[in-house]
Design a protein around this motif. Structure first.
Motif, PDB file in Angstrom:
ATOM      1  N   PHE A  32     -56.624  -5.287 -57.929  1.00 43.83           N
ATOM      2  CA  PHE A  32     -55.771  -4.991 -56.691  1.00 43.83           C
ATOM      3  C   PHE A  32     -55.216  -6.208 -56.283  1.00 43.83           C
ATOM      4  CE2 PHE A  32     -55.292  -5.066 -52.026  1.00 43.83           C
ATOM      5  CZ  PHE A  32     -55.019  -3.705 -51.715  1.00 43.83           C
ATOM      6  N   LYS A  33     -55.695  -7.490 -56.807  1.00 45.06           N
ATOM      7  CA  LYS A  33     -55.060  -8.843 -56.603  1.00 45.06           C
ATOM      8  C   LYS A  33     -53.690  -8.888 -57.091  1.00 45.06           C
ATOM      9  CE  LYS A  33     -58.650 -10.810 -54.382  1.00 45.06           C
ATOM     10  NZ  LYS A  33     -59.923  -9.681 -54.276  1.00 45.06           N
ATOM     11  N   ASP A  34     -53.246  -8.130 -58.200  1.00 47.21           N
ATOM     12  CA  ASP A  34     -52.042  -8.198 -58.282  1.00 47.21           C
ATOM     13  C   ASP A  34     -50.992  -8.145 -57.350  1.00 47.21           C
ATOM     14  OD1 ASP A  34     -52.365  -9.043 -61.146  1.00 47.21           O
ATOM     15  OD2 ASP A  34     -52.755  -7.018 -61.738  1.00 47.21           O
ATOM     16  N   GLY A  83     -62.390 -14.856 -58.820  1.00 44.72           N
ATOM     17  CA  GLY A  83     -62.034 -14.591 -60.077  1.00 44.72           C
ATOM     18  C   GLY A  83     -60.679 -13.592 -60.304  1.00 44.72           C
ATOM     19  N   ASN A  84     -60.420 -12.754 -59.441  1.00 48.77           N
ATOM     20  CA  ASN A  84     -59.537 -11.816 -59.735  1.00 48.77           C
ATOM     21  C   ASN A  84     -58.402 -12.306 -59.228  1.00 48.77           C
ATOM     22  OD1 ASN A  84     -60.559  -9.885 -61.202  1.00 48.77           O
ATOM     23  ND2 ASN A  84     -61.483  -8.691 -59.386  1.00 48.77           N
ATOM     24  N   ALA A  85     -58.463 -13.116 -57.896  1.00 49.43           N
ATOM     25  CA  ALA A  85     -57.006 -13.694 -57.294  1.00 49.43           C
ATOM     26  C   ALA A  85     -56.626 -14.727 -58.342  1.00 49.43           C
ATOM     27  CB  ALA A  85     -57.376 -14.212 -56.033  1.00 49.43           C
ATOM     28  N   GLY A 122     -64.795  -8.883 -49.153  1.00 50.27           N
ATOM     29  CA  GLY A 122     -65.119 -10.316 -49.337  1.00 50.27           C
ATOM     30  C   GLY A 122     -64.671 -11.027 -48.376  1.00 50.27           C
ATOM     31  N   ASP A 123     -63.570 -11.805 -48.482  1.00 49.18           N
ATOM     32  CA  ASP A 123     -62.906 -12.442 -47.623  1.00 49.18           C
ATOM     33  C   ASP A 123     -62.205 -11.503 -46.377  1.00 49.18           C
ATOM     34  OD1 ASP A 123     -62.696 -15.044 -47.514  1.00 49.18           O
ATOM     35  OD2 ASP A 123     -61.462 -15.279 -49.466  1.00 49.18           O
ATOM     36  N   GLY A 124     -62.190 -10.418 -46.574  1.00 51.97           N
ATOM     37  CA  GLY A 124     -61.554  -9.527 -45.453  1.00 51.97           C
ATOM     38  C   GLY A 124     -59.834  -9.163 -45.668  1.00 51.97           C
ATOM     39  N   CYS A 125     -59.469  -9.967 -46.771  1.00 49.32           N
ATOM     40  CA  CYS A 125     -57.856  -9.660 -46.614  1.00 49.32           C
ATOM     41  C   CYS A 125     -57.590  -8.399 -46.958  1.00 49.32           C
ATOM     42  CB  CYS A 125     -57.288 -10.796 -47.572  1.00 49.32           C
ATOM     43  SG  CYS A 125     -58.054 -12.536 -47.435  1.00 49.32           S
ATOM     44  N   THR A 126     -58.434  -7.845 -48.117  1.00 48.07           N
ATOM     45  CA  THR A 126     -57.903  -6.523 -48.670  1.00 48.07           C
ATOM     46  C   THR A 126     -57.833  -5.647 -47.506  1.00 48.07           C
ATOM     47  OG1 THR A 126     -58.649  -7.252 -50.873  1.00 48.07           O
ATOM     48  CG2 THR A 126     -58.458  -5.022 -50.415  1.00 48.07           C
ATOM     49  N   ILE A 127     -58.983  -5.331 -47.102  1.00 49.21           N
ATOM     50  CA  ILE A 127     -59.131  -4.111 -45.794  1.00 49.21           C
ATOM     51  C   ILE A 127     -58.119  -4.373 -44.912  1.00 49.21           C
ATOM     52  CG2 ILE A 127     -61.150  -5.339 -44.483  1.00 49.21           C
ATOM     53  CD1 ILE A 127     -62.327  -2.327 -44.702  1.00 49.21           C
ATOM     54  N   ASP A 182     -69.494  -9.937 -57.793  1.00 47.97           N
ATOM     55  CA  ASP A 182     -68.844 -11.419 -57.548  1.00 47.97           C
ATOM     56  C   ASP A 182     -67.642 -11.367 -56.933  1.00 47.97           C
ATOM     57  OD1 ASP A 182     -67.810 -10.352 -60.282  1.00 47.97           O
ATOM     58  OD2 ASP A 182     -66.529 -12.072 -59.953  1.00 47.97           O
ATOM     59  N   SER A 183     -66.928 -10.317 -56.820  1.00 44.07           N
ATOM     60  CA  SER A 183     -65.528 -10.481 -56.041  1.00 44.07           C
ATOM     61  C   SER A 183     -65.834 -10.258 -54.640  1.00 44.07           C
ATOM     62  CB  SER A 183     -64.696  -9.316 -56.694  1.00 44.07           C
ATOM     63  OG  SER A 183     -64.307  -9.303 -58.147  1.00 44.07           O
ATOM     64  N   ILE A 184     -67.030  -9.837 -54.240  1.00 42.66           N
ATOM     65  CA  ILE A 184     -67.156  -9.798 -52.821  1.00 42.66           C
ATOM     66  C   ILE A 184     -68.242 -10.757 -52.305  1.00 42.66           C
ATOM     67  CG2 ILE A 184     -65.900  -7.690 -52.324  1.00 42.66           C
ATOM     68  CD1 ILE A 184     -68.888  -6.317 -52.435  1.00 42.66           C
ATOM     69  N   ASN A 185     -68.655 -11.555 -53.167  1.00 42.77           N
ATOM     70  CA  ASN A 185     -69.696 -12.580 -52.933  1.00 42.77           C
ATOM     71  C   ASN A 185     -69.009 -13.790 -52.340  1.00 42.77           C
ATOM     72  OD1 ASN A 185     -71.968 -14.156 -52.628  1.00 42.77           O
ATOM     73  ND2 ASN A 185     -72.316 -14.404 -55.200  1.00 42.77           N
ATOM     74  N   VAL A 195     -60.539   1.790 -55.645  1.00 44.36           N
ATOM     75  CA  VAL A 195     -61.393   1.142 -56.670  1.00 44.36           C
ATOM     76  C   VAL A 195     -60.694  -0.290 -57.209  1.00 44.36           C
ATOM     77  CG1 VAL A 195     -62.314   1.457 -59.123  1.00 44.36           C
ATOM     78  CG2 VAL A 195     -62.250   3.354 -57.425  1.00 44.36           C
ATOM     79  N   THR A 196     -60.791  -1.429 -56.738  1.00 44.08           N
ATOM     80  CA  THR A 196     -60.297  -2.398 -56.596  1.00 44.08           C
ATOM     81  C   THR A 196     -60.077  -3.147 -58.075  1.00 44.08           C
ATOM     82  OG1 THR A 196     -62.208  -3.480 -55.462  1.00 44.08           O
ATOM     83  CG2 THR A 196     -60.246  -3.001 -54.124  1.00 44.08           C
ATOM     84  N   GLY A 197     -60.962  -3.095 -58.885  1.00 43.74           N
ATOM     85  CA  GLY A 197     -60.871  -3.658 -60.133  1.00 43.74           C
ATOM     86  C   GLY A 197     -61.397  -2.993 -61.426  1.00 43.74           C
ATOM     87  N   SER A 198     -60.981  -3.361 -62.458  1.00 43.51           N
ATOM     88  CA  SER A 198     -61.484  -2.662 -63.548  1.00 43.51           C
ATOM     89  C   SER A 198     -62.856  -3.172 -64.206  1.00 43.51           C
ATOM     90  CB  SER A 198     -60.528  -2.981 -64.879  1.00 43.51           C
ATOM     91  OG  SER A 198     -60.964  -2.584 -66.147  1.00 43.51           O
TER      92      SER A 198
HETATM   93  C1  LIG Z   1     -61.013  -9.661 -53.999  1.00 46.45           C
HETATM   94  C2  LIG Z   1     -61.553  -8.383 -54.377  1.00 46.45           C
HETATM   95  C3  LIG Z   1     -62.237  -7.622 -53.407  1.00 46.45           C
HETATM   96  C4  LIG Z   1     -62.468  -7.937 -51.847  1.00 46.45           C
HETATM   97  O1  LIG Z   1     -60.960  -8.496 -51.130  1.00 46.45           O
HETATM   98  P1  LIG Z   1     -61.045  -9.441 -50.010  1.00 46.45           P
HETATM   99  O2  LIG Z   1     -59.774  -9.628 -49.730  1.00 46.45           O
HETATM  100  O3  LIG Z   1     -61.835 -10.980 -50.556  1.00 46.45           O
HETATM  101  O4  LIG Z   1     -61.942  -8.724 -48.905  1.00 46.45           O
HETATM  102  C5  LIG Z   1     -62.652  -6.404 -53.449  1.00 46.45           C
HETATM  103  N1  LIG Z   1     -62.784  -5.805 -54.906  1.00 46.45           N
HETATM  104  C6  LIG Z   1     -62.243  -6.864 -55.765  1.00 46.45           C
HETATM  105  C7  LIG Z   1     -62.425  -6.134 -57.381  1.00 46.45           C
HETATM  106  C8  LIG Z   1     -61.751  -8.067 -55.665  1.00 46.45           C
HETATM  107  O5  LIG Z   1     -61.181  -8.778 -56.710  1.00 46.45           O
END
Ligand SMILES: *Cc1c(COP(=O)(O)O)cnc(C)c1O
Length: 452
Positions: free
Chosen positions: A142-144, A168-170, A272-277, A331-334, A410-413
């Motif tokens: 999703f970070k793309d 990691g993903n960002a 995680g950080d909350g930016c996605t939601i 790890d991505s939401i740690n 489903v935010t990442g592979s």
């Molecule tokens: C970054 C990330 C999240 C959470 O996004 P936040 O903006 O940190 O809340 C969820 N899933 C995946 C796969 C991510 O890379």
């Protein structure tokens, strides 16, 4: 001035709506962008910035939110209908704070598929379950959405180097898009980042700083370095442009919902950080205001047990006094100290949202389950599905045929974390190369006659 490049000629030939007029020799900005608001004190800023945090509230509290003139957006969509546009997130250009010239359509981000997991819906007792597979983005998360917009913005500001701290993903998405743009990129990751993500970073040619500390410490160091060296800071938590990229996930859910029976009752997003939601909610809300959808879903935020400060913040209106750092396979939401909790909590409140927390076993189960239905998810991505399962069990989401329709982001592979994937997936069957041995090894699996 926000715009520093020559203006005449933009908007023609590129199929962009004209955003700028020159009359009487004076430049009039007729951009859809109206400015930024501070989410803490409400102070308004014009379209020329600041493009980081509110100077009154400081870098920890002064998170800014980008605002648009929605009538101008409507006019843009009328002149060039969405239906005629490329199937990428750049189709929403009027809702992004970018100049036309800084976007590259060949960076094909977004318009990810929404998979109707009807068998799984039946298993869970849901009316409908949709999985939006963000793993199909160019660097597989999703970070793309955010990084592509961040790099375009950095190019627009003539930045020389771009940096971020990331679980990691960002980082991998930033490294990928910086490589596309030919811009040097410095990445700060906790030394515990999964190897496949590190591999992506290194192959994309980023300068990778593996910090012997937590994500929070990596984040601090990155901020200090950006300040000292003048790098463009891609951290979503403080850079409002990035959330605009994440928003396109919500814009898409709204636009795509017409093809899967209308707006879902719930959209589940791991936090995680909350930016996605927060971004997804902003996109949904803008589409509601623009009349593309006639109602809004509720949000289900999903956190990992042991690292769930946003669940706490939704209940108490503040961060917990003590940092909870119980760790998680996801790890991505740690993220023990989320920077954007205010935006996330505001979004959850507006959306009559609920936050559930899931443990590692539930996450690994969901990884296996989504895989069994054709979607390969990394742990943090499977967490959204684990949250849905838990919310159905707790009666938060209603089951049954008259029950709710749910979309999980489903935010990442799963390719992002093969160690966790193997943990979830189980062992292969090891045999000698012999047909009889094969037959006896697989006789109970139902694969011989397809009954399994
Ligand atoms: C970054 C990330 C999240 C959470 O996004 P936040 O903006 O940190 O809340 C969820 N899933 C995946 C796969 C991510 O890379």
């Amino acid at each position: 001035m926000y715009l520093e490049k020559p203006l005449i000629g933009w908007g023609v030939g590129r199929n962009w709506p004209v955003r700028y007029n020159v009359s009487f020799g004076i430049l009039w900005m007729t951009t859809t962008l109206t400015g930024l608001n501070c989410v803490t004190c409400g102070r308004r800023f014009g379209p020329d910035g600041p493009w980081m945090t509110c100077p009154d509230c400081g870098p920890d509290d002064g998170i800014l939110d980008v605002q648009y003139d929605l009538d101008a957006v409507r006019a843009g969509w009328k002149a060039a209908p969405l239906a005629d546009r490329p199937l990428t997130h750049w189709r929403y250009r009027e809702l992004l704070p970018l100049e036309p010239g800084s976007v590259r359509d060949d960076w094909r981000v977004g318009w990810t598929p929404v998979i109707d997991a009807s068998r799984l819906a039946k298993e869970l007792g849901l009316k409908q379950l949709l999985l939006k597979d963000e793993g199909r983005n160019p660097t597989a998360s999703f970070k793309d959405r955010a990084s592509s917009v961040g790099v375009a913005h950095a190019l627009q500001l003539n930045a020389k180097t771009i940096a971020c701290a990331s679980t990691g993903n960002a980082a991998t998405s930033l490294a990928g898009h910086a490589a596309l743009a030919g811009m040097p990129c410095v990445i700060f990751v906790p030394h515990t980042a999964p190897e496949p993500k590190l591999a992506q970073l290194l192959v994309f040619g980023a300068t990778v700083i593996a910090v012997q500390g937590s994500y929070d410490q990596a984040y601090q160091l990155c901020s200090q370095a950006c300040e000292k060296f003048g790098w463009y800071n891609r951290n979503c938590a403080i850079n409002p442009v990035l959330v605009e990229g994440k928003k396109t996930g919500g814009l898409e859910v709204a636009e795509q919902s017409a093809s899967f029976g209308g707006v879902p009752d719930w959209v589940a997003v791991s936090v995680g950080d909350g930016c996605t939601i927060a971004g997804v909610w902003k996109g949904l809300s803008e589409m509601h205001q623009l009349g593309v959808i006639d109602r809004l879903p509720r949000l289900l935020g999903v956190q990992a047990k042991g690292v769930a400060p946003i669940a706490y913040a939704l209940e108490h209106g503040s961060m917990p006094d003590e940092v909870q750092d119980g760790g998680t396979v996801a790890d991505s939401i740690n993220v023990a100290v989320p920077r954007n909790w205010r935006k996330a909590v505001n979004a959850l409140k507006e959306a009559h949202g609920v936050v559930v927390s899931v443990d590692d076993n539930q996450i690994l189960d969901a990884m296996r389950t989504s895989g069994r239905h054709g979607v390969y998810a990394e742990p943090a991505a499977a967490a959204a599905l684990a949250g849905v399962t838990s919310a159905v069990a707790n009666g938060i989401i209603s089951g049954g045929t008259g029950g709710d329709r749910v979309l999980a982001m489903v935010t990442g592979s799963g390719l992002k974390d093969t160690r966790a994937a193997i943990q979830a997936g189980g062992e292969p069957i090891k045999i000698e190369p012999d047909l009889d041995t094969l037959a006896s090894a697989i006789q109970d699996r139902g694969v011989i006659d397809g009954a399994g």
